[in-house]
Design a protein around this motif. Sequence first.
Motif, PDB file in Angstrom:
ATOM      1  N   LYS A 524      28.436 -10.222  13.995  1.00 59.19           N
ATOM      2  CA  LYS A 524      28.862 -10.766  12.704  1.00 59.19           C
ATOM      3  C   LYS A 524      28.022 -10.177  11.587  1.00 59.19           C
ATOM      4  O   LYS A 524      27.057  -9.451  11.842  1.00 59.19           O
ATOM      5  CB  LYS A 524      28.792 -12.293  12.698  1.00 59.19           C
ATOM      6  CG  LYS A 524      27.421 -12.868  12.922  1.00 59.19           C
ATOM      7  CD  LYS A 524      27.461 -14.355  12.935  1.00 59.19           C
ATOM      8  CE  LYS A 524      27.208 -15.062  14.226  1.00 59.19           C
ATOM      9  NZ  LYS A 524      26.486 -14.493  15.291  1.00 59.19           N
ATOM     10  N   ASN A 525      28.414 -10.459  10.371  1.00 58.45           N
ATOM     11  CA  ASN A 525      27.739  -9.914   9.186  1.00 58.45           C
ATOM     12  C   ASN A 525      27.678  -8.393   9.241  1.00 58.45           C
ATOM     13  O   ASN A 525      26.613  -7.786   9.209  1.00 58.45           O
ATOM     14  CB  ASN A 525      26.331 -10.525   9.042  1.00 58.45           C
ATOM     15  CG  ASN A 525      25.697 -10.170   7.708  1.00 58.45           C
ATOM     16  OD1 ASN A 525      26.356  -9.578   6.835  1.00 58.45           O
ATOM     17  ND2 ASN A 525      24.430 -10.498   7.542  1.00 58.45           N
ATOM     18  N   TRP A 526      28.850  -7.794   9.292  1.00 58.62           N
ATOM     19  CA  TRP A 526      28.940  -6.331   9.337  1.00 58.62           C
ATOM     20  C   TRP A 526      28.441  -5.716   8.033  1.00 58.62           C
ATOM     21  O   TRP A 526      27.881  -4.626   8.016  1.00 58.62           O
ATOM     22  CB  TRP A 526      30.392  -5.901   9.582  1.00 58.62           C
ATOM     23  CG  TRP A 526      30.845  -6.276  10.959  1.00 58.62           C
ATOM     24  CD1 TRP A 526      31.368  -7.449  11.348  1.00 58.62           C
ATOM     25  CD2 TRP A 526      30.767  -5.448  12.111  1.00 58.62           C
ATOM     26  NE1 TRP A 526      31.636  -7.430  12.688  1.00 58.62           N
ATOM     27  CE2 TRP A 526      31.285  -6.211  13.180  1.00 58.62           C
ATOM     28  CE3 TRP A 526      30.315  -4.147  12.355  1.00 58.62           C
ATOM     29  CZ2 TRP A 526      31.363  -5.710  14.476  1.00 58.62           C
ATOM     30  CZ3 TRP A 526      30.411  -3.643  13.646  1.00 58.62           C
ATOM     31  CH2 TRP A 526      30.925  -4.427  14.693  1.00 58.62           C
ATOM     32  N   PHE A 527      28.660  -6.418   6.970  1.00 59.92           N
ATOM     33  CA  PHE A 527      28.270  -5.920   5.647  1.00 59.92           C
ATOM     34  C   PHE A 527      26.762  -5.668   5.590  1.00 59.92           C
ATOM     35  O   PHE A 527      26.302  -4.567   5.256  1.00 59.92           O
ATOM     36  CB  PHE A 527      28.687  -6.966   4.606  1.00 59.92           C
ATOM     37  CG  PHE A 527      28.453  -6.550   3.204  1.00 59.92           C
ATOM     38  CD1 PHE A 527      29.326  -5.665   2.568  1.00 59.92           C
ATOM     39  CD2 PHE A 527      27.341  -7.014   2.506  1.00 59.92           C
ATOM     40  CE1 PHE A 527      29.105  -5.288   1.265  1.00 59.92           C
ATOM     41  CE2 PHE A 527      27.118  -6.628   1.203  1.00 59.92           C
ATOM     42  CZ  PHE A 527      27.993  -5.758   0.571  1.00 59.92           C
ATOM     43  N   GLU A 532      21.877  -2.102   6.243  1.00 63.26           N
ATOM     44  CA  GLU A 532      20.623  -1.841   6.947  1.00 63.26           C
ATOM     45  C   GLU A 532      20.613  -0.425   7.510  1.00 63.26           C
ATOM     46  O   GLU A 532      19.625   0.310   7.387  1.00 63.26           O
ATOM     47  CB  GLU A 532      20.449  -2.859   8.077  1.00 63.26           C
ATOM     48  CG  GLU A 532      19.081  -2.881   8.698  1.00 63.26           C
ATOM     49  CD  GLU A 532      18.940  -4.025   9.710  1.00 63.26           C
ATOM     50  OE1 GLU A 532      18.140  -4.925   9.457  1.00 63.26           O
ATOM     51  OE2 GLU A 532      19.651  -4.012  10.742  1.00 63.26           O
ATOM     52  N   ILE A 533      21.741  -0.004   8.113  1.00 60.55           N
ATOM     53  CA  ILE A 533      21.801   1.339   8.700  1.00 60.55           C
ATOM     54  C   ILE A 533      21.754   2.405   7.609  1.00 60.55           C
ATOM     55  O   ILE A 533      21.036   3.416   7.726  1.00 60.55           O
ATOM     56  CB  ILE A 533      23.065   1.476   9.570  1.00 60.55           C
ATOM     57  CG1 ILE A 533      22.923   0.596  10.812  1.00 60.55           C
ATOM     58  CG2 ILE A 533      23.284   2.935   9.982  1.00 60.55           C
ATOM     59  CD1 ILE A 533      24.184   0.429  11.579  1.00 60.55           C
ATOM     60  N   ALA A 534      22.464   2.151   6.513  1.00 61.28           N
ATOM     61  CA  ALA A 534      22.457   3.106   5.407  1.00 61.28           C
ATOM     62  C   ALA A 534      21.031   3.295   4.892  1.00 61.28           C
ATOM     63  O   ALA A 534      20.587   4.416   4.610  1.00 61.28           O
ATOM     64  CB  ALA A 534      23.368   2.626   4.292  1.00 61.28           C
ATOM     65  N   GLU A 546      27.128   3.004   2.218  1.00 63.30           N
ATOM     66  CA  GLU A 546      27.441   1.839   3.073  1.00 63.30           C
ATOM     67  C   GLU A 546      28.898   1.839   3.514  1.00 63.30           C
ATOM     68  O   GLU A 546      29.214   1.629   4.664  1.00 63.30           O
ATOM     69  CB  GLU A 546      27.214   0.546   2.285  1.00 63.30           C
ATOM     70  CG  GLU A 546      25.796   0.054   2.267  1.00 63.30           C
ATOM     71  CD  GLU A 546      25.662  -1.150   1.367  1.00 63.30           C
ATOM     72  OE1 GLU A 546      26.490  -2.065   1.491  1.00 63.30           O
ATOM     73  OE2 GLU A 546      24.749  -1.149   0.525  1.00 63.30           O
ATOM     74  N   LYS A 547      29.771   2.053   2.491  1.00 59.99           N
ATOM     75  CA  LYS A 547      31.203   1.926   2.779  1.00 59.99           C
ATOM     76  C   LYS A 547      31.699   3.033   3.680  1.00 59.99           C
ATOM     77  O   LYS A 547      32.610   2.844   4.489  1.00 59.99           O
ATOM     78  CB  LYS A 547      31.998   1.917   1.473  1.00 59.99           C
ATOM     79  CG  LYS A 547      32.011   0.531   0.872  1.00 59.99           C
ATOM     80  CD  LYS A 547      32.832   0.478  -0.387  1.00 59.99           C
ATOM     81  CE  LYS A 547      32.588  -0.839  -1.091  1.00 59.99           C
ATOM     82  NZ  LYS A 547      32.591  -0.653  -2.550  1.00 59.99           N
ATOM     83  N   ASP A 554      39.331  -4.910  12.331  1.00 56.61           N
ATOM     84  CA  ASP A 554      39.902  -5.955  11.464  1.00 56.61           C
ATOM     85  C   ASP A 554      38.908  -6.650  10.547  1.00 56.61           C
ATOM     86  O   ASP A 554      39.215  -6.975   9.419  1.00 56.61           O
ATOM     87  CB  ASP A 554      40.696  -6.957  12.299  1.00 56.61           C
ATOM     88  CG  ASP A 554      39.895  -7.438  13.500  1.00 56.61           C
ATOM     89  OD1 ASP A 554      38.778  -6.920  13.710  1.00 56.61           O
ATOM     90  OD2 ASP A 554      40.401  -8.306  14.209  1.00 56.61           O
ATOM     91  N   LYS A 555      37.703  -6.918  11.064  1.00 51.80           N
ATOM     92  CA  LYS A 555      36.793  -7.719  10.238  1.00 51.80           C
ATOM     93  C   LYS A 555      35.682  -6.867   9.632  1.00 51.80           C
ATOM     94  O   LYS A 555      34.785  -7.396   9.000  1.00 51.80           O
ATOM     95  CB  LYS A 555      36.182  -8.823  11.080  1.00 51.80           C
ATOM     96  CG  LYS A 555      37.119  -9.988  11.282  1.00 51.80           C
ATOM     97  CD  LYS A 555      36.548 -10.954  12.285  1.00 51.80           C
ATOM     98  CE  LYS A 555      37.433 -11.063  13.510  1.00 51.80           C
ATOM     99  NZ  LYS A 555      36.720 -11.205  14.750  1.00 51.80           N
ATOM    100  N   ALA A 556      35.759  -5.557   9.854  1.00 51.72           N
ATOM    101  CA  ALA A 556      34.639  -4.708   9.426  1.00 51.72           C
ATOM    102  C   ALA A 556      34.593  -4.557   7.912  1.00 51.72           C
ATOM    103  O   ALA A 556      35.592  -4.610   7.255  1.00 51.72           O
ATOM    104  CB  ALA A 556      34.747  -3.336  10.056  1.00 51.72           C
TER     105      ALA A 556
END
Lengths: 556, 175
Positions: A524-527, A532-534, A546-547, A554-556
């Motif tokens: 959860k909390n893909w955003f 964090e990865i960016a 990020e984008k 579906d929920k990404a």
Amino acid sequence: MFQNTKCECGHQNPVGTVLCEACGKPLGELEKSSEVLEMRYDGAARRSQRANPNWIDSIWNFFSSVKVAVVLILLTLLGSTLGTIFPQENTFINIDASVYYKDTYGTPGEIYYKLGLSHTYESWWFITLLVMIGASLVICSLDRVLPLYKALSKQKIRKHLQFLTRQRVVYQGEIQEDGEQWVQNAVPFFKKKGYRVYTDGTALLAEKQRFSRWGPYVIHIGLIIFLLATLARTLPGFNMDEHEAFPEGDIKKIPNTSLYVKNEKFTVEFYSEDEMPSEFRKIGKVLPKLYETKAVLYECAAYCNDPSKTPVLKEVARHNIRVNDPLNYKGLKLYQYDYDLTPILRSVSPTLVNKKTGEEYGKFKLEMRGTKRSFELGPYTLQLLEKYMDFTLDENGQPASKTPNPNAPAFLFLMKGPDLPASGVKYIYFPKQVDKERFQQDAINKQLGGLQTNLELDVKSMEDVDFSTATSYLNIRYDRAMPFVWIGAAIVMLGLVIGFYWQHRRVWLRIDGEKLTLGAHTNKNWFGFRREIAAILNKMNIEADEKSLNNGGDKA
Amino acid sequence: MSKSSRRTIQILILIAIVILGGYAIGSAVLGSDGKLEAGDKSPSFALLGTDGAVHKLEDYKGKALVINFFGTWCEPCVKEMPALQSEADKWKDQGVAVIGINAGEDQMTVENFVDGLGIKFPILLDEDKDAINAYHVVPLPTTIFVKPDGRISAIHLGQLDLQTLDSQIAQLVKQ
């Protein structure tokens, strides 16, 4: 259907595996597609998925299904709802259910009763649903948690390329440096964000907060304890819910315990007229404001199980019981439930007098219960022959008692003494004035031959009458299963926190020549995860928006 | 974990579910809200008799037992007493015991009752209503027929006549 479950990396996977247990390569049909991967249970097969299921596997498979669980929960929800339409039978103390529902609610009530919905929660079908939910909880959990645990504890660091590119978070790009060196340089940045990092040459796996994955299973354990606790309530000795009457001043035993309760004093206070709304005043309604039982709880200390001796009682608790303020002793609770202000005669202390001379021969205590058999009064002896608590004449005209309650007590004595025949004279005595007149005490005594003696029993003042002015009804209950219900609920809460407050985050990374491929997964909390990865990639001098990391889903 | 031990655990869990679930469902189907039924074990009691001795259920072990719950004020109870006394005499030598348990009245009331009716079989006092509660007795009289093994064979609510009582006891002895 025969299915080849061997992956090209050489790992032999169990039937039903979606992603190779070792390298993560999508298996079967999935290999040809390019959709984002379904990461449930890390693609591991559920326990019950077998090539040739036998009957045990079929049962296992049935209960393991989430769809079945959802249907069971919905049915239980529906059943519970039905049970709330009319009050359940067990909320009443003394009703005849077969007529009560029809009389109170009409035809719908009758149908409700006939369908057995008046005891929904004790019905076989409701219990069956609960048992099935319990089975589903256990089997669902075991069927998933074990393969998931195995998959997560034996993760390969270098995953198949397709496994990375078909995650929801993906980055691919060129790097200039040596692959192995680049990976080593990236490690501290992951560590700084709280990841545990594992490397294997040019491959890297960073992972954090894996325990969050166990949250749902912790919830299930809590629910199972909860269900077992409610089941334990039906065992003897686990649960008690009794209603008992306690006349003021009496000590009464609580059934099936070694405890006794004394109602020392019962008080009730009513709303005065000006405190009540005019609607109530008009109809002369009487409303209690407060009622309270001064209760003392005793525990039997000796001679408890010997009915030939009087038990020795020891006070263990004392409390003024009011509505919603029970006496509590080691989990046993006494709640104020109801009261009855009908006075109950406990004893009278009449005096033997000579009507003519007015001479008094003494006073004696005549108890309604546990009455003594003979009394000495001056020169006279009174022997109690019979007593009737609720005097009446039966169909043969013989004196009898209608009920065991002292509503109209009567006592038949044999009097002996000076000026009386040696065989004595019979004398009947009604302590209550109304009964004296109603049953014509004097007329009976005339027949018995006792009236000529001029002797009479007479109560001199109200002090000689002992009444229990009120009876307090207490609800006695304990529930030994309750602590387990709370423990279960607490574990459920813990599981919810574990599962919802933290997220399991994993990043896989491999370098093939100059090409860097990164795939990442969380629940959860893909955003926040992409950000964090960016940030980590930026630290490694890779510009990644990020984008742009978003690979769909579906929920990404 | 080997395949066979995995299967064993699977079977053990299924057995546990069947036992627990079976108990829960079974008690929902059979458990008529705690009421006593034929086939149940007769609850134990220890009560003071009008003879001054303490009588326990265990004292009647191995005997067919007829337990009559009564009140002295209850007319049908009074009416069936002679039948109980004559049956007690009739079956005495064939391992049948008849006892009466009074529902909560005091000693004097019960003693007068026993003397007045000439009852010879043991009459027990239950002032705290322990036995009444244990046997879930609601209407009086209630008569409970207990087999020599301590299990209840029949429960009769209301007044018994001599014929019914006799055939019930005959049945009890046959079992």
